[in-house]
Design a protein around this motif. Structure first.
Motif, PDB file in Angstrom:
ATOM      1  N   UNK A  46       0.855  -1.195   0.000  1.00 25.91           N
ATOM      2  CA  UNK A  46       0.000   0.000   0.000  1.00 25.91           C
ATOM      3  C   UNK A  46       0.890   1.244   0.000  1.00 25.91           C
ATOM      4  N   UNK A  47       0.744   2.078  -1.025  1.00 20.33           N
ATOM      5  CA  UNK A  47       1.527   3.319  -1.076  1.00 20.33           C
ATOM      6  C   UNK A  47       1.049   4.273   0.017  1.00 20.33           C
ATOM      7  N   UNK A  48       1.973   4.776   0.817  1.00 23.08           N
ATOM      8  CA  UNK A  48       1.599   5.711   1.899  1.00 23.08           C
ATOM      9  C   UNK A  48       2.334   7.058   1.809  1.00 23.08           C
ATOM     10  N   UNK A  49       3.419   7.135   1.010  1.00 21.61           N
ATOM     11  CA  UNK A  49       4.118   8.407   0.790  1.00 21.61           C
ATOM     12  C   UNK A  49       4.567   8.494  -0.659  1.00 21.61           C
ATOM     13  N   UNK A  50       4.569   9.717  -1.175  1.00 23.12           N
ATOM     14  CA  UNK A  50       5.035   9.968  -2.536  1.00 23.12           C
ATOM     15  C   UNK A  50       6.009  11.139  -2.521  1.00 23.12           C
ATOM     16  N   UNK A  51       6.678  11.271  -3.660  1.00 23.52           N
ATOM     17  CA  UNK A  51       7.534  12.429  -3.851  1.00 23.52           C
ATOM     18  C   UNK A  51       6.667  13.640  -4.190  1.00 23.52           C
ATOM     19  N   UNK A  52       6.541  14.534  -3.200  1.00 21.21           N
ATOM     20  CA  UNK A  52       5.850  15.805  -3.430  1.00 21.21           C
ATOM     21  C   UNK A  52       4.441  15.631  -3.994  1.00 21.21           C
ATOM     22  N   UNK A  53       3.749  14.561  -3.559  1.00 19.01           N
ATOM     23  CA  UNK A  53       2.364  14.371  -3.979  1.00 19.01           C
ATOM     24  C   UNK A  53       2.185  13.744  -5.351  1.00 19.01           C
ATOM     25  N   UNK A  67       1.902  -9.944   9.011  1.00 15.40           N
ATOM     26  CA  UNK A  67       2.833  -9.031   9.656  1.00 15.40           C
ATOM     27  C   UNK A  67       2.598  -7.629   9.098  1.00 15.40           C
ATOM     28  N   UNK A  68       2.882  -6.646   9.902  1.00 15.48           N
ATOM     29  CA  UNK A  68       2.794  -5.258   9.428  1.00 15.48           C
ATOM     30  C   UNK A  68       4.212  -4.720   9.256  1.00 15.48           C
ATOM     31  N   UNK A  69       4.423  -4.168   8.072  1.00 16.04           N
ATOM     32  CA  UNK A  69       5.765  -3.667   7.743  1.00 16.04           C
ATOM     33  C   UNK A  69       5.607  -2.307   7.066  1.00 16.04           C
ATOM     34  N   UNK A  70       6.500  -1.365   7.425  1.00 12.84           N
ATOM     35  CA  UNK A  70       6.515  -0.040   6.791  1.00 12.84           C
ATOM     36  C   UNK A  70       7.892   0.180   6.177  1.00 12.84           C
ATOM     37  N   UNK A  71       7.921   0.373   4.832  1.00 16.04           N
ATOM     38  CA  UNK A  71       9.170   0.659   4.133  1.00 16.04           C
ATOM     39  C   UNK A  71       9.187   2.143   3.741  1.00 16.04           C
ATOM     40  N   UNK A  72      10.283   2.816   4.048  1.00 17.17           N
ATOM     41  CA  UNK A  72      10.491   4.208   3.626  1.00 17.17           C
ATOM     42  C   UNK A  72      11.787   4.286   2.850  1.00 17.17           C
ATOM     43  N   UNK A  73      11.795   5.059   1.771  1.00 17.89           N
ATOM     44  CA  UNK A  73      13.014   5.184   0.969  1.00 17.89           C
ATOM     45  C   UNK A  73      13.898   6.321   1.470  1.00 17.89           C
ATOM     46  N   UNK A 105      -0.937  -1.054  17.380  1.00 12.68           N
ATOM     47  CA  UNK A 105      -2.324  -1.080  17.842  1.00 12.68           C
ATOM     48  C   UNK A 105      -3.325  -1.262  16.720  1.00 12.68           C
ATOM     49  N   UNK A 106      -2.828  -1.491  15.524  1.00 22.52           N
ATOM     50  CA  UNK A 106      -3.692  -1.734  14.365  1.00 22.52           C
ATOM     51  C   UNK A 106      -4.711  -0.611  14.187  1.00 22.52           C
TER      52      UNK A 106
END
Length: 491
Positions: A46-53, A67-73, A105-106
């Motif tokens: 699921x995309x949660x951040x973009x470059x400048x929108x 599992x819940x995982x968050x990847x940030x570049x 906490x989901x």
């Protein structure tokens, strides 16, 4: 691929990214975020951040499964809290709280929007003065679900590990406003607040804003005139150093002028004088009393509040140049006589009604009453004049004194005269001849008029006029004897 963008923008509606963006610094060390990778979500990412929108340039992906995982570049440590605040970016604490809520906490985002947030509608939230604070939010649900509950926190900063001032709820409520019930708001303090609501079975993300309690400007420090200085104009210029303002607002200034130290007898005033660079001045708009002591004060207004008045400052007004009084001659007395070639004059000083004027004297002396051939002594500050060897015997002298101020106005004393006598010149015709012998014989032997003064006949200087003086004078006139001396005889 990589990119050099300086902000990461949250994807709308995402539980982690919604309504947020973060400024990423480009610098050395841990803050080096100049080259940030683009991500491609796969396998349910699921995309949660973009470059400048830009939805085509994804910089944050999360997975929500077993599992819940968050990847940030990009590195969370590279978020610029201070520099980002200048462009409205969120601090790293917002991201950490969002991610923690979801990972641990989901937390589920309801999709509700609460912006814009408003405090005390109609008032400037950066300069609030009313300590009764009402907080409003704009509830909008894309599914038209009603608001069920609300939670509000008010803190001293953007670190929401603690709400230092007030925590409200969660409480069941459909209201979209609430009155702040924490400690009384303090002038000069910035308050951070956030709100979230429960709707459609889920909490919204936090919506944040601030308000600032305006602090009045400090009292200005008057510059001039102060401490009984003399203003040389009837409508003087009053000048003050500009006041310091906690919010660095441009201030206008109010001036007041009084004739009493208690500042109750107002003479003139003005409000809202535009500021100068570092000082502000006002030219008094009506003539003030000549030679009268005045007091003035000044205060600043920052567009919202008046600051305190400065301390009253005293000054005098001397706006009209007035002529000094005439000097009074002292000596030699009018019609006096003397036996000397030295000039010694004195007078009492003139007075000037002006408060800080400077007086100078001009003395003229002549053997003519009209002063056509006068000797002049000018620009004197002393009240006496002594000159050695200037006078001639057997002459009458006239003298007077003129005083003048620095504005050119002057006053002249009376004119006096004195006679400088020749010893033995009994008849005061300017020469010693047989005529003087005859005058002296008449006085000594025939009861004739006395010499005027008697000392003229005391040519042997024994303090009496007798036949001895006749013999002395005969020897001088006919035999080339010693010159007559200055006598000391009196009647």
């Amino acid at each position: 691929c990589s990119f050099g963008d300086f902000r990461a923008t949250g994807v709308g509606g995402d539980v982690v990214g919604d309504q947020t963006f973060y400024a990423l610094a480009g610098a050395g060390g841990a803050a080096n975020q100049l080259s940030k990778d683009l991500l491609i979500p796969v396998n349910g990412g699921i995309a949660c951040f973009t470059e400048n929108g830009d939805p085509a340039r994804i910089t944050g992906v999360r997975y929500d499964g077993s599992y819940r995982v968050l990847f940030l570049s990009w590195g969370v440590e590279g978020i610029g809290d201070i520099s980002g605040a200048t462009i409205g970016a969120d601090p790293k604490s917002v991201l950490i709280n969002r991610a923690t809520d979801w990972l641990l906490f989901n937390a589920v985002f309801s999709g509700v929007s609460l912006q814009p947030l408003v405090v005390n509608p109609g008032q400037d939230p950066t300069h609030l003065m009313d300590t009764s604070i009402a907080m409003y939010w704009n509830y909008q649900s894309p599914q038209s679900d009603p608001q069920d509950s609300v939670q509000i926190e008010v803190g001293a900063d953007q670190d929401w590990a603690a709400a230092e001032y007030w925590s409200y709820g969660p409480v069941a409520s459909t209201d979209t406003s609430v009155s702040y019930a924490g400690p009384t708001a303090v002038t000069g303090q910035t308050y951070y607040w956030r709100v979230r609501v429960y709707s459609g079975g889920a909490w919204s993300t936090w919506a944040s804003a601030t308000w600032h309690m305006n602090a009045p400007p400090a009292a200005p420090v008057p510059s001039t005139p102060v401490a009984d200085q003399v203003a040389m104009q009837s409508m003087p210029q009053l000048r003050t150093n500009n006041a310091a303002d906690p919010e660095v607002d441009a201030c206008t200034y109010d001036f007041e002028v009084y004739t009493d130290s208690a500042l109750t007898l107002l003479v003139t005033s003005v409000t809202a004088v535009a500021p100068g660079g570092s000082t502000t001045s006002w030219d008094v708009d009506s003539p003030l009393g000549e030679h009268v002591r005045h007091w003035w004060r000044v205060r600043a207004h920052d567009g919202y509040l008046h600051g305190p008045w400065s301390a009253g400052q005293s000054f005098y007004v001397d706006g009209i140049n007035e002529a000094p009084s005439a000097p009074t001659l002292v000596g030699p007395a009018d019609l006096a006589t003397q036996f000397s070639t030295d000039l010694d004059l004195s007078w009492t000083g003139a007075t000037d009604p002006d408060l800080i004027d400077t007086l100078r004297y001009r003395v003229q002396i002549d053997t003519q009453i009209g002063f056509g051939t006068a000797v002049v002594y000018d620009s004197m500050s002393a009240e006496a004049l002594s000159v050695v060897g200037i006078l001639e015997p057997a002459r009458t002298y006239w003298w007077n004194v003129t005083v003048f101020d620095k504005g050119g106005l002057e006053a002249v004393s009376a004119t006096w005269q004195f006679a400088n006598l020749l010893p033995g010149d009994v008849n005061r015709d300017g020469a010693i001849t047989t005529s003087d012998l005859i005058e002296l014989v008449n006085f000594v032997f025939k009861g004739g008029p006395a010499p005027d003064p008697v000392a003229l006949g005391d040519v042997d200087a024994n303090c009496s006029v007798t036949s001895g003086d006749l013999i002395y004078l005969v020897m001088y006139v006919f035999k080339g004897g010693p010159e007559p001396q200055v006598g000391c005889a009196v009647l």
